[in-house]
Design a protein around this motif. Structure first.
Motif, PDB file in Angstrom:
ATOM      1  N   VAL A  16      36.946  13.902  -3.722  1.00 38.34           N
ATOM      2  CA  VAL A  16      35.824  14.210  -4.194  1.00 38.34           C
ATOM      3  C   VAL A  16      34.896  13.197  -3.152  1.00 38.34           C
ATOM      4  O   VAL A  16      34.525  13.533  -2.870  1.00 38.34           O
ATOM      5  N   ALA A  17      34.927  12.349  -2.480  1.00 41.33           N
ATOM      6  CA  ALA A  17      34.880  12.005  -1.497  1.00 41.33           C
ATOM      7  C   ALA A  17      34.594  12.157  -0.268  1.00 41.33           C
ATOM      8  O   ALA A  17      33.712  12.984   0.507  1.00 41.33           O
ATOM      9  N   GLU A  18      36.150  13.395   0.088  1.00 42.57           N
ATOM     10  CA  GLU A  18      36.150  13.982   0.859  1.00 42.57           C
ATOM     11  C   GLU A  18      34.635  15.535   0.996  1.00 42.57           C
ATOM     12  O   GLU A  18      34.216  15.649   1.737  1.00 42.57           O
ATOM     13  N   PHE A  19      35.087  16.216  -0.260  1.00 45.18           N
ATOM     14  CA  PHE A  19      33.850  16.908  -0.726  1.00 45.18           C
ATOM     15  C   PHE A  19      32.684  16.604  -0.232  1.00 45.18           C
ATOM     16  O   PHE A  19      32.131  17.538   0.095  1.00 45.18           O
ATOM     17  N   ALA A  20      32.380  15.681  -1.297  1.00 40.35           N
ATOM     18  CA  ALA A  20      30.704  15.425  -1.371  1.00 40.35           C
ATOM     19  C   ALA A  20      30.399  14.883   0.078  1.00 40.35           C
ATOM     20  O   ALA A  20      29.643  15.181   0.757  1.00 40.35           O
ATOM     21  N   ALA A  21      31.388  13.949   1.583  1.00 41.92           N
ATOM     22  CA  ALA A  21      30.853  14.104   2.829  1.00 41.92           C
ATOM     23  C   ALA A  21      31.012  15.049   3.666  1.00 41.92           C
ATOM     24  O   ALA A  21      29.938  15.754   4.143  1.00 41.92           O
ATOM     25  N   THR A  22      31.140  16.700   3.332  1.00 34.33           N
ATOM     26  CA  THR A  22      31.720  17.546   3.901  1.00 34.33           C
ATOM     27  C   THR A  22      31.064  18.866   3.669  1.00 34.33           C
ATOM     28  O   THR A  22      29.844  19.285   4.127  1.00 34.33           O
ATOM     29  N   ARG A  23      31.166  18.817   2.011  1.00 35.24           N
ATOM     30  CA  ARG A  23      29.958  20.410   1.486  1.00 35.24           C
ATOM     31  C   ARG A  23      28.683  19.977   0.957  1.00 35.24           C
ATOM     32  O   ARG A  23      27.766  20.228   0.205  1.00 35.24           O
ATOM     33  N   VAL A  24      28.724  18.588   0.295  1.00 37.61           N
ATOM     34  CA  VAL A  24      27.795  18.256  -0.781  1.00 37.61           C
ATOM     35  C   VAL A  24      26.301  17.439   0.320  1.00 37.61           C
ATOM     36  O   VAL A  24      25.090  17.695   0.237  1.00 37.61           O
ATOM     37  N   ARG A  25      27.050  16.249   1.111  1.00 37.84           N
ATOM     38  CA  ARG A  25      26.404  15.260   1.852  1.00 37.84           C
ATOM     39  C   ARG A  25      24.640  16.939   2.928  1.00 37.84           C
ATOM     40  O   ARG A  25      23.752  16.498   2.901  1.00 37.84           O
ATOM     41  N   PRO A  26      25.569  17.167   3.611  1.00 35.31           N
ATOM     42  CA  PRO A  26      24.855  18.420   4.729  1.00 35.31           C
ATOM     43  C   PRO A  26      23.331  19.286   3.810  1.00 35.31           C
ATOM     44  O   PRO A  26      22.127  18.734   4.181  1.00 35.31           O
ATOM     45  N   GLY A  27      23.484  19.842   2.790  1.00 40.03           N
ATOM     46  CA  GLY A  27      22.371  19.944   2.446  1.00 40.03           C
ATOM     47  C   GLY A  27      21.520  19.242   1.027  1.00 40.03           C
ATOM     48  O   GLY A  27      20.169  19.513   0.014  1.00 40.03           O
ATOM     49  N   ALA A  28      21.575  18.321   0.552  1.00 36.73           N
ATOM     50  CA  ALA A  28      21.100  17.175  -0.519  1.00 36.73           C
ATOM     51  C   ALA A  28      19.356  17.182   0.007  1.00 36.73           C
ATOM     52  O   ALA A  28      18.641  17.174  -1.156  1.00 36.73           O
ATOM     53  N   GLU A  29      19.465  16.985   1.339  1.00 39.90           N
ATOM     54  CA  GLU A  29      17.982  16.476   1.658  1.00 39.90           C
ATOM     55  C   GLU A  29      17.081  17.663   0.640  1.00 39.90           C
ATOM     56  O   GLU A  29      16.532  17.674   0.255  1.00 39.90           O
ATOM     57  N   ALA A  30      17.355  18.942   1.226  1.00 37.83           N
ATOM     58  CA  ALA A  30      16.843  20.350   0.873  1.00 37.83           C
ATOM     59  C   ALA A  30      16.989  20.755  -0.671  1.00 37.83           C
ATOM     60  O   ALA A  30      15.946  21.279  -0.570  1.00 37.83           O
ATOM     61  N   ARG A  31      17.992  20.544  -0.932  1.00 43.72           N
ATOM     62  CA  ARG A  31      18.315  20.652  -2.225  1.00 43.72           C
ATOM     63  C   ARG A  31      17.102  19.989  -2.718  1.00 43.72           C
ATOM     64  O   ARG A  31      16.379  20.527  -3.660  1.00 43.72           O
ATOM     65  N   SER A  32      16.535  18.532  -2.537  1.00 44.40           N
ATOM     66  CA  SER A  32      15.811  17.863  -3.238  1.00 44.40           C
ATOM     67  C   SER A  32      14.941  18.402  -3.232  1.00 44.40           C
ATOM     68  O   SER A  32      13.648  18.282  -3.857  1.00 44.40           O
ATOM     69  N   ARG A  33      14.771  18.432  -1.716  1.00 48.84           N
ATOM     70  CA  ARG A  33      12.633  18.288  -1.066  1.00 48.84           C
ATOM     71  C   ARG A  33      12.413  19.816  -1.906  1.00 48.84           C
ATOM     72  O   ARG A  33      11.185  20.011  -2.926  1.00 48.84           O
ATOM     73  N   ASP A  34      13.540  21.130  -1.886  1.00 49.29           N
ATOM     74  CA  ASP A  34      12.715  22.548  -2.583  1.00 49.29           C
ATOM     75  C   ASP A  34      13.497  22.141  -3.984  1.00 49.29           C
ATOM     76  O   ASP A  34      12.707  23.254  -4.163  1.00 49.29           O
ATOM     77  N   GLN A  35      13.733  21.484  -4.669  1.00 48.86           N
ATOM     78  CA  GLN A  35      14.488  21.826  -5.717  1.00 48.86           C
ATOM     79  C   GLN A  35      15.353  23.269  -6.170  1.00 48.86           C
ATOM     80  O   GLN A  35      14.881  23.879  -7.502  1.00 48.86           O
ATOM     81  N   VAL A  36      16.292  22.232  -5.412  1.00 44.22           N
ATOM     82  CA  VAL A  36      16.756  24.315  -5.632  1.00 44.22           C
ATOM     83  C   VAL A  36      18.402  23.692  -6.276  1.00 44.22           C
ATOM     84  O   VAL A  36      18.677  22.756  -5.522  1.00 44.22           O
ATOM     85  N   TRP A  37      18.556  24.545  -7.083  1.00 48.57           N
ATOM     86  CA  TRP A  37      19.842  24.467  -7.356  1.00 48.57           C
ATOM     87  C   TRP A  37      20.968  25.138  -6.752  1.00 48.57           C
ATOM     88  O   TRP A  37      20.471  26.348  -6.330  1.00 48.57           O
ATOM     89  N   ASP A  38      22.170  24.896  -6.219  1.00 50.61           N
ATOM     90  CA  ASP A  38      22.926  25.610  -5.327  1.00 50.61           C
ATOM     91  C   ASP A  38      23.965  26.372  -6.401  1.00 50.61           C
ATOM     92  O   ASP A  38      24.816  25.315  -6.431  1.00 50.61           O
TER      93      ASP A  38
END
Ligand code: FAD
Length: 380
Positions: A16-38
């Motif tokens: 989970v930690a590896e997936f969070a760092a590589t796949r989840v963290r990169p888009g987190a700011e944009a998803r939150s700003r734009d209220q986007v569900w990926d």
């Protein structure tokens, strides 16, 4: 961090930690700003069966317990609490189905939820009804061998691939919990809501208009809402605590990483005694919250319920998350004040986490009831 994890649980946390760092963290700011569900990212969770962590393998899940659920939610919430919240909220329906649905309903819905093809929402809150379920206006009346539901729910999360709604409604004998397929013509999304925290999990209002459901849509008894509610919410309060531990520890990690690099005269920010003690206090509370949630997870896995212990875990975790996120922003100075950095997001995610899934006042009521018993006379 957690005590006594098995090799398999440690491996899960690492994955989970590896997936969070590589796949989840990169888009987190944009998803939150734009209220986007990926939806693509959700399917990647599904490929790992994380949405189905507590679903038995026979229905396509991982067959884990409350602790495995907490490990996943904490790991994802360290970088994106909206997705941690999504993984958690889903378990309300999962537990309701596992505990109260027919075999046919389990076979139909659980595999879809386990592998991320589908999502499920919970409808309780209304414009004039929040903490007290009895205030709700949504009604279910018998109609032949089925039910007709009418009413509005104002705070549900609505990724586009939602297929099931667990909705609470007044029946002639109390409050009941119903499973509604969102393809039902009586189910309507009436508007998007613009929420200030956990924005990567879009929120909407929905209506049930002459929404006819079969008899087996009622889970448990006609007045069985509280049985369904506590079975589901005792688990998701543990998940909520894990989410808040993730926010708190993630915010502190990010702030410390910045503060170590930030030179002020001959010092770096982490040299300052006042800050070191603040971090020490918060570090202690993070460890305490994690220990409480592990106690609650153990109780839930053994007994199927954990009302007071999960309330304690969520209370400590959510108050710690709020303070940790506030300190993290302070420590990073003006750097933390800009929206391309995550610190304001951490603060708002922590704040709404003190409200969703049981406010900190309602949690205190549950803990006080466990310690003191019920009040001797009704209180306002
Ligand atoms: C991010 C987020 C996600 C949510 N997701 C969902 C969802 O998926 N589905 C859904 O149905 N709802 C959802 N909600 C709504 C949430 O469950 C409610 O906000 C919560 O139950 C509290 O209800 P309320 O906001 O109406 O507050 P109210 O009940 O109006 O309470 C107002 C204030 O009074 C306090 N209070 C109330 N009763 C007492 C008491 N007996 N003693 C002391 N203080 C009291 C509360 O703690 C609060 O501070 C979500 C909310 C948020 C913020």
């Amino acid at each position: 961090m957690y005590t006594g994890l098995t090799a398999e649980q440690r491996r899960l946390a690492q994955e989970v930690a590896e997936f969070a760092a590589t796949r989840v963290r990169p888009g987190a700011e944009a998803r939150s700003r734009d209220q986007v569900w990926d939806a693509g990212l959700w399917r990647e969770f599904g490929a790992r069966r994380w949405p189905g962590v507590v679903i038995p393998a026979a229905y396509g899940g991982l067959g884990g317990g409350a602790l495995e659920h907490a490990l996943i939610v904490e790991g994802i919430s360290r970088v994106d609490a909206s997705l941690g919240a999504a993984l958690n909220l889903l378990q309300q329906t999962v537990m309701a189905i596992l505990s109260f649905a027919t075999e046919a309903q389990k076979a139909r819905y659980l595999p879809l939820l386990a592998d991320g093809r589908s999502y499920s929402i919970t409808g309780i809150t209304e414009s004039d009804s929040g903490s007290k379920l009895e205030d709700m206006q949504t009604r279910a009346v018998r109609d032949g061998d089925g039910w007709v539901i009418d009413g509005c729910k104002t705070e549900v999360h609505i990724p586009e691939h939602v297929q099931i709604c667990l909705v609470f409604a007044k029946t002639p004998s109390g409050i009941g919990a119903f499973l509604v397929d969102t393809g039902n013509p009586g189910f309507k999304v009436t508007g998007r809501r613009d929420i200030v925290g956990l924005r990567g999990l879009p929120m909407a209002a929905v209506a049930f208009e002459r929404c006819r459901v079969p008899g087996d849509a009622l889970l448990g008894a006609e007045n069985g809402a509280y049985d369904v509610f506590f079975k589901s919410f005792d688990l998701t309060r543990i998940g909520n605590a894990a989410k808040c531990v993730g926010i708190a520890d993630g915010a502190l990690d990010d702030a410390i990483a910045y503060a170590r690099r930030r030179r002020i005269g001959g010092n770096v920010v982490t040299d300052f005694q006042g800050l070191r003690w603040q971090i020490a206090d918060l570090d202690t509370r993070v460890h305490g919250a994690r220990a409480l949630l592990q106690v609650a997870a153990d109780e839930y896995t053994r007994t199927g319920r954990s009302t007071a212990a999960s309330a304690r875990a969520k209370l400590l975790a959510s108050t710690t998350a709020m303070e940790a996120a506030t300190v993290a922003l302070q420590v990073t100075g003006s750097h933390g004040c800009f929206a391309d950095n995550p610190f304001a997001r951490y603060m708002m995610d922590a704040k709404v986490s003190q409200i969703t899934g049981g406010t900190i006042e309602i949690l205190r009521n549950a803990i006080a009831r466990d310690r003191l018993g019920k009040p001797t006379a009704p209180t306002p």
